[in-house]
Design a protein around this motif. Structure first.
Motif, PDB file in Angstrom:
ATOM      1  N   SER A  14       0.852  -1.161   0.000  1.00 26.27           N
ATOM      2  CA  SER A  14       0.000   0.000   0.000  1.00 26.27           C
ATOM      3  C   SER A  14       0.901   1.229   0.000  1.00 26.27           C
ATOM      4  CB  SER A  14      -0.910  -0.013   1.232  1.00 26.27           C
ATOM      5  OG  SER A  14      -1.777   1.082   1.240  1.00 26.27           O
ATOM      6  N   ALA A  15       0.679   2.120  -0.930  1.00 24.05           N
ATOM      7  CA  ALA A  15       1.531   3.295  -1.045  1.00 24.05           C
ATOM      8  C   ALA A  15       0.684   4.515  -1.395  1.00 24.05           C
ATOM      9  CB  ALA A  15       2.610   3.062  -2.108  1.00 24.05           C
ATOM     10  N   SER A  16       1.252   5.667  -1.197  1.00 21.26           N
ATOM     11  CA  SER A  16       0.538   6.913  -1.475  1.00 21.26           C
ATOM     12  C   SER A  16       0.740   7.333  -2.924  1.00 21.26           C
ATOM     13  CB  SER A  16       1.031   8.015  -0.544  1.00 21.26           C
ATOM     14  OG  SER A  16       0.803   7.681   0.803  1.00 21.26           O
ATOM     15  N   VAL A  17      -0.220   8.094  -3.420  1.00 19.20           N
ATOM     16  CA  VAL A  17      -0.078   8.663  -4.757  1.00 19.20           C
ATOM     17  C   VAL A  17       1.216   9.481  -4.807  1.00 19.20           C
ATOM     18  CG1 VAL A  17      -1.071  10.274  -6.428  1.00 19.20           C
ATOM     19  CG2 VAL A  17      -2.556   8.698  -5.187  1.00 19.20           C
ATOM     20  N   GLY A  18       1.969   9.254  -5.865  1.00 17.01           N
ATOM     21  CA  GLY A  18       3.234   9.948  -6.028  1.00 17.01           C
ATOM     22  C   GLY A  18       4.437   9.191  -5.496  1.00 17.01           C
ATOM     23  N   ASP A  19       4.204   8.143  -4.728  1.00 16.91           N
ATOM     24  CA  ASP A  19       5.300   7.340  -4.187  1.00 16.91           C
ATOM     25  C   ASP A  19       5.988   6.546  -5.290  1.00 16.91           C
ATOM     26  OD1 ASP A  19       4.083   6.307  -0.874  1.00 16.91           O
ATOM     27  OD2 ASP A  19       4.903   8.208  -1.627  1.00 16.91           O
TER      28      ASP A  19
END
Lengths: 120, 107
Positions: free
Chosen positions: B12-17
């Motif tokens: 799970s990662a954030s947008v832009g990661d």
């Protein structure tokens, strides 16, 4: 554009055989191998085998040897995958996928998939 | 038979990661490796072949690297439309084995 159109969903009894078709358009059918891949619900991708539509040569994954047959009809640019002695574990979506001919290769186009349900 | 092991199985990662997925072959396969993206309910789509060649039409934020036994798929800047399961596949010879998949979600 390249299109691989597969036959519709099937519901089969255990022990029966199913034959799935994959009709190609938008390219020269005999210039690309056709591979078959299946995917049970919520599971990963499983390669079943390949066929060269020009020669008719085939290669099957050991797991399916003796149960799977891949054929083609070049006059209608269609590949077929027949799986026999069906059991419940064969319930899956079956995809045909195109690969550049001339040896094993990546799959650059896929059919939409055919759901085969095996149930008594 | 050569086994293909992907890690992690999910992330799970954030947008832009920047996101990195690893695929390891149990024996050397040169660069005969492809990466596919499968969005929920959709057909697998080829992203990369020959370990690092971007398929036509695939956004350049996707890249692949590696040779031999260790391979990597990188998404340089994760976008919402990248939510999918990613599979590696060897094609040096039969069987053309897929990795177990890596499910990518947005945090």
């Amino acid at each position: 554009q390249v299109q691989l159109v597969q036959s519709g969903a099937e519901v089969m009894k255990p022990g029966a055989s199913v034959k799935v078709s994959c009709q190609a358009s938008g390219y020269t059918f005999t210039s690309y191998d056709i591979n078959w891949v299946r995917q049970a619900t919520g599971q990963g991708l499983e390669w079943m085998g390949w066929m060269n539509p020009n020669s008719g040569n085939t290669g099957y994954a050991q797991k399916f040897q003796g149960r799977v047959t891949m054929t083609r009809n070049t006059s209608i640019s269609t590949a077929y995958m027949e799986l026999s002695s069906l059991r419940s574990e064969d319930t899956a979506v079956y995809y045909c996928a195109r690969a550049p001919a001339g040896g094993y290769s990546h799959f650059d186009d896929w059919g939409p998939g055919t759901l085969v349900t095996v149930s008594s | 038979d050569i086994q293909m092991t992907q890690s992690p199985s999910s992330l799970s990662a954030s947008v832009g990661d920047r996101v990195t997925i690893t695929c390891r072959a149990s024996q050397g396969i040169s660069n005969y490796l492809a990466w596919y993206q499968q969005k929920p309910g959709k057909v697998p789509k080829l992203l990369i072949y020959a370990a690092s060649t971007l398929q036509s039409g695939v956004p350049p934020r996707f890249s692949g690297s590696g040779s031999g036994t260790d391979f990597t798929l990188t998404i340089s800047s994760l976008q919402p439309e990248d939510v999918a399961t990613y599979y590696c596949q060897k094609y040096d010879g039969a069987p053309l084995t897929f990795g177990g998949g890596t499910k990518v979600e947005i945090k």
